[in-house]
Design a protein around this motif. Sequence first.
Motif, mmCIF file in Angstrom:
data_model
loop_
_atom_site.group_PDB
_atom_site.id
_atom_site.type_symbol
_atom_site.label_atom_id
_atom_site.label_comp_id
_atom_site.label_asym_id
_atom_site.label_seq_id
_atom_site.Cartn_x
_atom_site.Cartn_y
_atom_site.Cartn_z
ATOM 1 N N THR A 174 2.355 1.833 -3.547
ATOM 2 C CA THR A 174 1.484 1.960 -4.722
ATOM 3 C C THR A 174 0.559 3.163 -4.663
ATOM 4 N N GLU A 175 0.371 3.751 -3.480
ATOM 5 C CA GLU A 175 -0.485 4.932 -3.410
ATOM 6 C C GLU A 175 0.242 6.130 -4.012
ATOM 7 N N LYS B 192 0.828 -1.210 0.000
ATOM 8 C CA LYS B 192 0.000 0.000 0.000
ATOM 9 C C LYS B 192 0.855 1.250 0.000
#
Length: 422
Positions: free
Chosen positions: A402-403, A399
């Motif tokens: 990839t954010e 997370k």
Amino acid sequence: MNETVMEKLKVLAESAKYDVSCASSGTVRSNKSGGIGNTVGGMGICHSFTEDGRCVSLLKIMLTNNCIYDCAYCINRKSNDLPRATFKVDELVELTMEFYRRNYIEGLFLSSGVIQNPDYTMERMIRVVKELRTIHRFNGYIHLKSIPGCSQILVNEGGLYADRMSVNLEIPTEQNLKMLAPDKNFQSVFTPMRYIQQGMLQSIEDRRKFRHSPRFVPAGQSTQMIVGATPETDNDILRVSSALYRRPSMKRVYYSGFIPVNSYDKRLPAIIKAPLIRENRLYQADWLMRFYEFRADEIVNDATPNLDLEIDPKLAWALRHPEFFPIDVNTADYQMILRVPGIGVKSAKLIVSGRRFGRLSREQLKKIGIVMKKAQYFITCRDLPMNTVNEVTPEYVRKALTEPKKKKLINEGRQLSIVFPD
């Protein structure tokens, strides 16, 4: 150049653009007294890259876009109604020389549709490269496509004038190849591949005995597979690539995202655009096999048959195997350092050589060129906080990486949103 040649150039350069297997790398052919051109110097011009990152320009052209075959995925299939053209041998030779003299190109990438039969087509292509080498003394880079099904005699002759030869596999499985290209089979593709390999190995052996023995395809051979035209998984594709790389002559496997140029053919999938992200992930996985000592079954397997499109294959492997991490960069072996996301081949070598003079710190790792944003979750060193993948979980790491991060800028009274990729 007369108008007829220019019209042919326009047609045949357009027909050649779908073949992606044209990297100019792996060879050095220097200029000689009385000659013209070289492989390290620097309408139908493509840009390829050498192994050291230099960009070179090639005349990417077809001898003819007429073809006796009716391959479903090919723009030049015989059933298509499109402008057709065929170069005469002397026209293409003169065109190549004119482009070189004007400094448009540094080499030639020559392919062709199949006219009459494979041997007839291959013989005409060889006449082009032979005249360039022997009559015009052209020493630039030449990539010659080998026609599937052509004879060994012609492959052996073509290999004496070309820096690289290639035979396109196109579809990873023979069953689907026969479905989309009923005139082709794996034997017609793999046989000339074997001829090229035999010629290269024989040339290496001859040059050990005789210093001035002719070189045969010094830059090796390559091939191309179409991605997305048939339902093969990434596991199927990479298993084929891995087998090809075990051949000593195979230098590159290219992956071409399927482009629906023949959308009326019901054997082909209905897609809006080429699956470029999948193509990119396959190239990254290919890089791992070639330079990072990964096996194909480590990247994809029956349990995970397709590559993760959201993250790169190396990071995906690391998140699936947190038990191997973290590693201490000051003590781990080179092979494990290579597997850390954010560390490349050059950085791994610098780590191994640099730690001989003292323990490496976070700042030294950053100076080496490590992408600490990724690597911090998988390594330890003397001043790096313990925030590894095992402390924060693989899900958290995924997370966090990839954010997208967004920054807002005011430009001429308007608010612009810019996304900075990881």
